[in-house]
Design a protein around this motif. Structure first.
Motif, PDB file in Angstrom:
ATOM      1  N   THR A   1       0.807  -1.222   0.000  1.00 44.12           N
ATOM      2  CA  THR A   1       0.000   0.000   0.000  1.00 44.12           C
ATOM      3  C   THR A   1       0.835   1.265   0.000  1.00 44.12           C
ATOM      4  N   ASN A   2       2.129   1.159   0.312  1.00 48.45           N
ATOM      5  CA  ASN A   2       2.924   2.380   0.400  1.00 48.45           C
ATOM      6  C   ASN A   2       4.205   2.388  -0.428  1.00 48.45           C
TER       7      ASN A   2
ATOM      8  N   CYS B   1      -1.254   6.203  -1.356  1.00 55.14           N
ATOM      9  CA  CYS B   1      -1.407   5.155  -0.338  1.00 55.14           C
ATOM     10  C   CYS B   1      -2.866   4.696  -0.254  1.00 55.14           C
TER      11      CYS B   1
ATOM     12  N   ALA C   1      -3.088   6.396   6.306  1.00 56.38           N
ATOM     13  CA  ALA C   1      -2.576   7.309   5.279  1.00 56.38           C
ATOM     14  C   ALA C   1      -2.506   8.741   5.803  1.00 56.38           C
TER      15      ALA C   1
END
Length: 71
Positions: free
Chosen positions: A5-6, A41, A51
């Motif tokens: 996700t990042n 994100c 986030a």
């Protein structure tokens, strides 16, 4: 913790900060880079709360990473 996700968001954010440091982008783009980190994100599946925490962290603590290295 880096995860799916990042990873892309961190890469984009780091590249933008490097452009700012090298004087290729004005420092006024720092906030936009931070907002983009948060938005990517979220788009990649990160919980919105996490986030926003990342966004607040870079807003508060990452300013020195965008300081211009150009002499």
């Amino acid at each position: 913790v880096d995860d799916n996700t990042n990873m892309v968001a961190g890469l984009v954010h780091d590249a933008l900060y490097q452009l700012i440091r090298e004087g290729e982008m004005d420092a006024s783009y720092r906030k936009i880079a931070d907002e983009l980190l948060r938005d990517i994100c979220i788009k990649n599946g990160m919980c919105k709360l996490r986030a926003w925490i990342w966004f607040l962290d870079v807003r508060m603590f990452a300013g020195s990473a965008a300081k211009c290295d150009v002499i």
